[in-house]
Design a protein around this motif. Structure first.
Motif, mmCIF file in Angstrom:
data_model
loop_
_atom_site.group_PDB
_atom_site.id
_atom_site.type_symbol
_atom_site.label_atom_id
_atom_site.label_comp_id
_atom_site.label_asym_id
_atom_site.label_seq_id
_atom_site.Cartn_x
_atom_site.Cartn_y
_atom_site.Cartn_z
ATOM 1 N N LYS A 139 156.293 91.116 42.822
ATOM 2 C CA LYS A 139 156.448 92.380 43.546
ATOM 3 C C LYS A 139 157.914 92.724 43.798
ATOM 4 O O LYS A 139 158.242 93.858 44.093
ATOM 5 C CB LYS A 139 155.710 92.327 44.887
ATOM 6 C CG LYS A 139 154.215 92.277 44.751
ATOM 7 C CD LYS A 139 153.580 92.328 46.117
ATOM 8 C CE LYS A 139 152.102 92.496 46.014
ATOM 9 N NZ LYS A 139 151.698 93.661 45.236
ATOM 10 N N ARG A 140 158.760 91.726 43.709
ATOM 11 C CA ARG A 140 160.176 91.953 44.010
ATOM 12 C C ARG A 140 160.809 92.794 42.908
ATOM 13 O O ARG A 140 160.821 92.414 41.743
ATOM 14 C CB ARG A 140 160.909 90.624 44.133
ATOM 15 C CG ARG A 140 162.325 90.826 44.594
ATOM 16 C CD ARG A 140 163.024 89.513 44.742
ATOM 17 N NE ARG A 140 164.300 89.778 45.330
ATOM 18 C CZ ARG A 140 164.786 89.156 46.368
ATOM 19 N NH1 ARG A 140 164.121 88.200 46.919
ATOM 20 N NH2 ARG A 140 165.961 89.476 46.848
ATOM 21 N N GLU A 141 161.339 93.920 43.291
ATOM 22 C CA GLU A 141 162.005 94.800 42.328
ATOM 23 C C GLU A 141 162.992 95.695 43.062
ATOM 24 O O GLU A 141 162.949 95.827 44.275
ATOM 25 C CB GLU A 141 160.988 95.655 41.582
ATOM 26 C CG GLU A 141 160.176 96.559 42.503
ATOM 27 C CD GLU A 141 159.148 97.389 41.753
ATOM 28 O OE1 GLU A 141 159.153 98.605 41.964
ATOM 29 O OE2 GLU A 141 158.371 96.824 40.983
ATOM 30 N N GLY A 142 163.861 96.284 42.307
ATOM 31 C CA GLY A 142 164.754 97.277 42.877
ATOM 32 C C GLY A 142 165.924 96.727 43.658
ATOM 33 O O GLY A 142 166.510 97.431 44.467
ATOM 34 N N ASP A 143 166.288 95.447 43.432
ATOM 35 C CA ASP A 143 167.473 94.932 44.105
ATOM 36 C C ASP A 143 168.699 95.726 43.668
ATOM 37 O O ASP A 143 168.809 96.147 42.521
ATOM 38 C CB ASP A 143 167.703 93.460 43.742
ATOM 39 C CG ASP A 143 166.714 92.519 44.410
ATOM 40 O OD1 ASP A 143 165.899 92.981 45.211
ATOM 41 O OD2 ASP A 143 166.772 91.311 44.118
ATOM 42 N N VAL A 144 169.611 95.935 44.612
ATOM 43 C CA VAL A 144 170.888 96.584 44.305
ATOM 44 C C VAL A 144 171.938 95.483 44.284
ATOM 45 O O VAL A 144 172.012 94.670 45.203
ATOM 46 C CB VAL A 144 171.239 97.655 45.362
ATOM 47 C CG1 VAL A 144 172.596 98.276 45.064
ATOM 48 C CG2 VAL A 144 170.166 98.712 45.430
ATOM 49 N N ARG A 145 172.726 95.464 43.251
ATOM 50 C CA ARG A 145 173.731 94.417 43.081
ATOM 51 C C ARG A 145 175.123 95.047 43.159
ATOM 52 O O ARG A 145 175.436 95.952 42.396
ATOM 53 C CB ARG A 145 173.506 93.739 41.735
ATOM 54 C CG ARG A 145 174.278 92.485 41.513
ATOM 55 C CD ARG A 145 173.827 91.858 40.181
ATOM 56 N NE ARG A 145 174.591 90.685 39.885
ATOM 57 C CZ ARG A 145 174.218 89.451 40.197
ATOM 58 N NH1 ARG A 145 173.072 89.248 40.800
ATOM 59 N NH2 ARG A 145 174.985 88.426 39.893
ATOM 60 N N PHE A 146 175.929 94.549 44.069
ATOM 61 C CA PHE A 146 177.309 95.005 44.227
ATOM 62 C C PHE A 146 178.217 93.956 43.597
ATOM 63 O O PHE A 146 178.318 92.839 44.089
ATOM 64 C CB PHE A 146 177.651 95.195 45.709
ATOM 65 C CG PHE A 146 176.836 96.250 46.378
ATOM 66 C CD1 PHE A 146 177.276 97.563 46.442
ATOM 67 C CD2 PHE A 146 175.603 95.935 46.943
ATOM 68 C CE1 PHE A 146 176.514 98.539 47.044
ATOM 69 C CE2 PHE A 146 174.834 96.913 47.555
ATOM 70 C CZ PHE A 146 175.290 98.212 47.604
ATOM 71 N N GLU A 147 178.843 94.305 42.499
ATOM 72 C CA GLU A 147 179.742 93.395 41.799
ATOM 73 C C GLU A 147 181.145 93.529 42.365
ATOM 74 O O GLU A 147 181.576 94.641 42.697
ATOM 75 C CB GLU A 147 179.761 93.714 40.301
ATOM 76 C CG GLU A 147 178.436 93.496 39.603
ATOM 77 C CD GLU A 147 178.042 92.039 39.461
ATOM 78 O OE1 GLU A 147 178.930 91.158 39.567
ATOM 79 O OE2 GLU A 147 176.844 91.776 39.234
#
Length: 169
Positions: free
Chosen positions: A134-142
């Protein structure tokens, strides 16, 4: 607060140390006092807002530096909670740490975790693998700057954090 902080390119030399009830880890000084310094004629509300957001990132960096002195370096920082919705703070945190900051789609993970546990206990979900799916849509800040160069001047380093120590002692 994010819009106000984003209205300026940096803290303009303003430094905020939120030691209202002392300094916690890794400084451990119950007598430390809050501090707002570096104000000048051209300081605007945006500079103060940005200094406040940067102070959060610097505190997190201090704690992680202490943790990493005892363990392996962090590959990424997973965040949640109210401050995690602030994109400017999350990007600055990634810049200061020099590692990606990952924010889940649902930032109130304590409530979500309780719901997941209840669902597992009642058989609503078959198991943890179903929840992982169900885990989706993480936002990743590089990181966009070299680690520690995100520190915008006076707010970086030990000096601002040591200035309010033993204030009431």
């Amino acid at each position: 607060m994010e819009a106000l902080a984003a209205s300026v390119p940096d803290a303009g030399g303003a430094v905020f140390v939120p030691a209202f009830v002392g300094l916690g880890a890794p400084h451990w000084d119950a007598h430390a006092a809050g501090l707002l310094i570096g104000l000048r004629r051209d300081t605007r509300p945006g500079h103060i807002a940005r200094a406040a957001l940067e102070s959060i990132a610097f505190q997190v960096a201090d704690v992680l530096q202490a943790v990493e002195s005892e363990t392996t370096p962090l590959a990424a920082l997973r965040v949640d909670g109210g401050a995690a919705v602030n994109d400017l703070l999350m990007q600055f945190q990634a810049d200061v740490l020099g590692v990606p900051v990952v924010r889940p789609q649902v930032t109130e993970t304590t409530a979500l975790g309780a719901a997941y546990l209840a669902g597992l206990a009642t058989g609503f979900w078959a198991g943890p693998d179903e929840l992982r799916a169900k885990r989706e849509g993480d936002v990743r800040f590089e990181p966009k700057m070299i680690a520690a160069s995100g520190q915008s001047g006076a707010g970086s380093g030990a000096a601002p954090w040591s200035a309010p120590k033993n204030w009431t002692e």
